[in-house]
Write a protein that holds these residues in place. Structure first.
Motif, short mmCIF file in Angstrom:
data_model
loop_
_atom_site.label_atom_id
_atom_site.label_comp_id
_atom_site.label_asym_id
_atom_site.label_seq_id
_atom_site.Cartn_x
_atom_site.Cartn_y
_atom_site.Cartn_z
N ARG A 389 -1.06 17.35 -0.44
CA ARG A 389 -2.25 16.63 -0.97
C ARG A 389 -1.61 15.52 -1.79
NH1 ARG A 389 -6.30 19.66 -4.87
NH2 ARG A 389 -4.49 20.03 -6.09
N CYS A 390 -0.62 15.50 -2.46
CA CYS A 390 0.26 14.52 -3.27
C CYS A 390 0.45 13.21 -2.24
CB CYS A 390 1.35 14.97 -4.07
SG CYS A 390 2.43 13.62 -4.44
N ALA A 391 0.95 13.80 -1.36
CA ALA A 391 1.26 12.66 -0.29
C ALA A 391 0.18 11.82 0.24
CB ALA A 391 2.15 13.29 0.93
N LEU A 392 -0.84 12.91 0.79
CA LEU A 392 -2.16 12.00 1.19
C LEU A 392 -2.90 11.21 0.37
CD1 LEU A 392 -2.92 15.47 3.33
CD2 LEU A 392 -2.28 13.30 4.33
N LEU A 393 -2.87 11.92 -0.98
CA LEU A 393 -3.73 11.05 -1.90
C LEU A 393 -2.98 9.77 -2.31
CD1 LEU A 393 -4.76 13.79 -4.51
CD2 LEU A 393 -6.10 12.50 -3.05
N GLY A 394 -1.48 9.93 -2.24
CA GLY A 394 -0.78 8.72 -2.29
C GLY A 394 -0.99 7.83 -1.44
N GLN A 395 -1.33 8.05 -0.14
CA GLN A 395 -1.44 7.51 0.90
C GLN A 395 -2.83 6.55 0.78
OE1 GLN A 395 0.84 7.13 3.59
NE2 GLN A 395 -0.30 5.44 4.37
N SER A 396 -3.81 7.17 0.21
CA SER A 396 -4.97 6.50 -0.06
C SER A 396 -4.95 5.71 -1.45
CB SER A 396 -6.22 7.37 -0.19
OG SER A 396 -5.95 8.17 0.93
N ASN A 397 -3.75 5.72 -1.96
CA ASN A 397 -3.49 4.64 -3.46
C ASN A 397 -4.51 5.53 -4.47
OD1 ASN A 397 -2.19 2.77 -4.67
ND2 ASN A 397 -3.91 1.47 -4.55
N ASP A 430 6.11 4.46 -4.58
CA ASP A 430 5.43 4.07 -5.86
C ASP A 430 3.90 4.48 -5.83
OD1 ASP A 430 7.86 2.87 -6.89
OD2 ASP A 430 7.36 1.25 -5.41
N GLN A 431 3.62 5.76 -5.24
CA GLN A 431 2.19 6.16 -5.19
C GLN A 431 1.84 7.06 -6.32
OE1 GLN A 431 2.54 7.47 -1.19
NE2 GLN A 431 1.77 5.81 -0.35
N LEU A 432 2.60 7.16 -7.26
CA LEU A 432 2.30 8.08 -8.69
C LEU A 432 2.07 7.48 -9.66
CD1 LEU A 432 5.26 10.53 -7.80
CD2 LEU A 432 2.86 11.04 -7.08
N ALA A 433 0.97 7.78 -10.56
CA ALA A 433 0.87 7.29 -12.00
C ALA A 433 1.88 7.97 -12.79
CB ALA A 433 -0.59 7.87 -12.46
N LYS A 446 14.67 8.12 -8.40
CA LYS A 446 14.46 7.76 -6.97
C LYS A 446 15.85 7.65 -6.17
CE LYS A 446 10.40 4.70 -7.31
NZ LYS A 446 9.69 3.37 -7.08
N SER A 447 16.93 7.24 -7.09
CA SER A 447 18.13 7.05 -6.38
C SER A 447 19.25 8.10 -6.11
CB SER A 447 18.76 5.94 -7.24
OG SER A 447 18.34 4.70 -7.26
N ILE A 448 18.88 9.23 -7.12
CA ILE A 448 19.67 10.46 -6.82
C ILE A 448 18.90 11.46 -5.61
CG2 ILE A 448 20.41 12.34 -8.07
CD1 ILE A 448 20.95 10.76 -10.45
N ARG A 449 19.57 11.22 -4.73
CA ARG A 449 19.10 12.05 -3.55
C ARG A 449 20.02 13.49 -3.02
NH1 ARG A 449 18.26 6.41 -0.79
NH2 ARG A 449 16.80 5.64 -2.48
N ARG A 450 19.53 13.97 -2.23
CA ARG A 450 20.22 15.52 -1.81
C ARG A 450 20.30 15.30 -0.12
NH1 ARG A 450 18.89 20.55 -1.35
NH2 ARG A 450 19.55 19.96 1.00
N PRO A 451 21.11 15.96 0.53
CA PRO A 451 21.08 15.81 1.94
C PRO A 451 19.97 16.50 2.49
CG PRO A 451 23.04 17.03 0.87
CD PRO A 451 22.12 16.85 -0.19
#
Length: 665
Positions: A389-397, A430-433, A446-451
């Motif tokens: 839902r987070c990804a889908l709401l973010g897609q809708s801004n 950048d879709q999160l408040a 954002k820059s620290i990632r995992r495999p």
């Protein structure tokens, strides 16, 4: 050994395989650390009624020597530590000192051979074969064990284990996916064809499956060919099948099955998986045959539920790397199962993911909202739905609602692959408040990632994000207190997770290595890895906080370090500086409250936590803690208000639901 020495106490709440492995592990530990072991056979919340009569398996003398009654268990565990607290140590010294002081160790590991960093697992595994004979089985059980040895040992037999049973039809098991426990029949058929002519025996909790296989492979053995156990209890049958399986030359089974794992451990070997026994082409061909069977409809399966579970497994094949665009095919197969009446609570989530891959955002969100209302959804799947839902709401801004769903997902199951991948998508875009989330170095996060996740990630990762996912352990390192998941909270005791953070920090190139955010986080990791003393970490963090005085995160970190050093006065002043940066930030107010509680200022701490709950609207742990405060004070009315909010934010978390009932909700 002295009578005052601590012991290893084993317990598991699940079934035969895990309990047997737990006991074998306890036998091993007791031998290697010169003590004894006990077993809590009746733990609270146990979910294996078939094991309620252990006398069906064990002699009275053996049970009297090793089984604990409730009061004895409570007494022994008063000062006991779980075994995992020692698994990050580099030497056995602390564990030995703990036992020598008369304190015990709780062992709940029931899936893998347990080995500490200072031990060689390759020398431990073969010893399990002898440990089974140290358990006091009854004469009736031992007689059939001897028969299995006589018929199978040294005969070059392959044993197959097919897991179905309660996973397909039992409640609540049918409502979540089991990708590591279920394999399609076509994989077993492929290996049986490949090894035609060799003796094989098959075990399953779904007898009709064995019958189906024997029609095609008449020489395939089953348990009744070894001994008639039909008149025995389920516990006796389960153990004897497990032991018989262990007499085979090789055990071929799903990735995770305590039953077949225990059989392999008893035999002193590793289980073999289909990815070991079949090459890529053979596995692909078997999966395509499974897909063809799904296209023919659920009548080809034991039930619609079995078809749904097999569908959840073949999705890994449909969405495998370089598999092409098969999202529409996956969607149509899922739609067919739903039309056929598949009521498994995981199906709408899988179908919503298909819609996400197809770019049909609104339909996917509608299906997710529907799934979140289903009381049968498992806690882990609820978190995954929130992340979707987070990804889908973010897609809708819809950034604020997306941040709320991010919070629900990440604090519930921050280690689950699909949660990490979907939440990474929203953060990268950048879709999160961010105001709705705790203060952290979001640019560094954002820059620290995992495999990439290599297996059973529950999601087609590269269809969701193009960059490797975030490592949200960075967020947890500062804000672990907000996590509901106990494993997630144990970050600083897990060297592997800390090393993955270091890997992510070292490989990132977006932020200069001399930037205060990088320097400060690096110092924190070095401290937890034992590479620098706390005094050095304080010195570095103090410098960082002076360079970025407006950032509350650095003041909070410094306060945490002062507290760990025992300097409560300086810690309190520094935590106040953090709060002064943003006085109405719910997370900083909560952190101050927790700090005050830890230093003994209970009432002041509770006041701050209650204030944090009034400022917060997205964090289940903060709302839940406020409710618990009022519950302890006897104010059930106010407790209900906060516990209801916590329950609404994460209804799948049983603790909030139970506390709400206690408050009269």
């Amino acid at each position: 050994m002295t009578s005052a020495k601590g012991v290893f106490i084993g317990q598991r709440k699940d079934r035969m395989g895990a309990r047997l492995l737990m006991m074998l592990t306890c036998i091993r530990l007791a031998e290697d650390f010169d003590t004894t072991f006990k077993v809590n056979w009746f733990p609270q919340g146990a979910d294996a009624p078939e094991l309620d009569q252990p006398g069906e398996l064990f002699t009275r003398d053996w049970m009297d020597a090793h089984f604990l009654r409730a009061k004895a268990f409570e007494k022994l565990t008063e000062k006991a530590l779980p075994i995992w607290t020692f698994q990050g140590d580099k030497s056995p010294d602390r564990l030995i000192a703990h036992l020598d002081s008369g304190k015990s160790i709780l062992v709940e590991e029931g899936f893998e051979v347990l080995a500490f960093p200072w031990e060689d697992i390759e020398t431990i595994s073969p010893r399990y074969r002898d440990f089974i004979h140290r358990i006091g089985f009854t004469d009736e059980i031992r007689a059939i064990m001897d028969r299995a040895d006589e018929k199978l040992s040294g005969q070059g037999v392959s044993a197959y284990h097919i897991r179905r049973g309660d996973i397909l039809n039992g409640l609540p098991w049918k409502h979540t996916t089991w990708p590591a426990k279920i394999e399609p029949e076509e994989l077993y058929e492929a290996h049986l064809e490949k090894t035609a002519g060799q003796t094989a025996i098959m075990f399953s909790d779904q007898p009709e499956l064995i019958t189906r296989f024997q029609k095609r492979f008449p020489k395939l053995l089953q348990m009744s060919d070894i001994a008639d156990v039909s008149g025995m209890t389920r516990a006796q049958r389960d153990f004897l099948e497990l032991y018989t399986m262990s007499r085979a030359e090789q055990v071929i089974a799903p990735v995770i099955s305590a039953f077949s794992m225990a059989a392999a451990r008893v035999s002193g070997q590793e289980r073999l998986l289909f990815r070991h026994m079949l090459d890529d082409e053979e596995r692909a061909r078997a999966n395509e045959l499974t897909i063809s069977r799904l296209r023919n409809g659920s009548a080809e399966f034991l039930s619609v539920s079995e078809a749904a579970h097999i569908y959840s497994k073949v999705l890994f094949h449909l969405y495998a790397l370089n598999s092409g665009d098969r999202a529409q095919e996956a969607f149509e197969l899922g739609a067919g199962l739903l039309d056929a009446g598949a009521d498994n609570a995981f199906m709408p989530r899988l179908q919503a993911l298909n819609l996400l891959y197809l770019g049909r955002w609104a339909e996917a969100l509608e299906l997710v909202e529907l799934a979140l209302e289903d009381p049968n959804v498992w806690p882990e799947d609820y978190a995954a739905l929130c992340a979707l839902r987070c990804a889908l709401l973010g897609q809708s801004n819809k950034r604020w609602r997306a941040a709320q769903s991010f919070s629900q997902a990440i604090w519930a199951k921050p280690l689950r692959p699909d949660v990490v991948v979907l939440c990474s998508r929203a953060l990268y875009r950048d879709q999160l408040a961010l105001r709705a989330l705790p203060p952290t170095d979001w640019a560094l996060q954002k820059s620290i990632r995992r495999p990439w996740y290599s297996f059973n990630s529950y999601i087609a990762q590269r269809r969701v994000i193009t960059r490797i996912p975030c490592n949200f352990d960075m967020l947890l390192l500062d804000w672990w207190d907000l996590a509901l998941d106990q494993k997630a909270r144990r970050l600083i005791n897990n060297p592997a997770r800390l090393e993955t953070l270091i890997w992510g920090l070292n490989r990132q190139t977006n932020i200069d290595e001399n930037d205060p955010s990088v320097v400060g986080f690096s110092a924190l990791l070095q401290l937890h890895m034992g590479q620098i003393p706390r005094s050095k970490a304080i010195e570095i963090t103090r410098t960082v906080s002076r360079q970025r005085p407006e950032n509350p995160l650095y003041h909070k970190r410094l306060a945490d370090l002062y507290e760990a050093e025992g300097d409560q006065s300086q810690a309190r002043l520094t935590m106040a500086e953090a709060l002064a940066c943003d006085p109405d930030n719910a997370f900083l107010v909560f952190a101050m409250g927790r700090f005050l509680e830890r230093i003994g200022a209970q009432e002041q701490g509770e006041t701050q936590i209650l204030r944090a709950a009034d400022l917060d609207s997205t964090t289940a742990s903060i709302q839940g803690m406020a409710g618990q405060i009022y519950l302890r004070r006897g104010d059930k009315g106010k407790a209900r208000n906060y516990l209801q909010k916590a329950h609404e934010l994460y209804p799948a978390y049983k603790r909030f639901g139970n506390q709400l009932k206690r408050a009269g909700g």
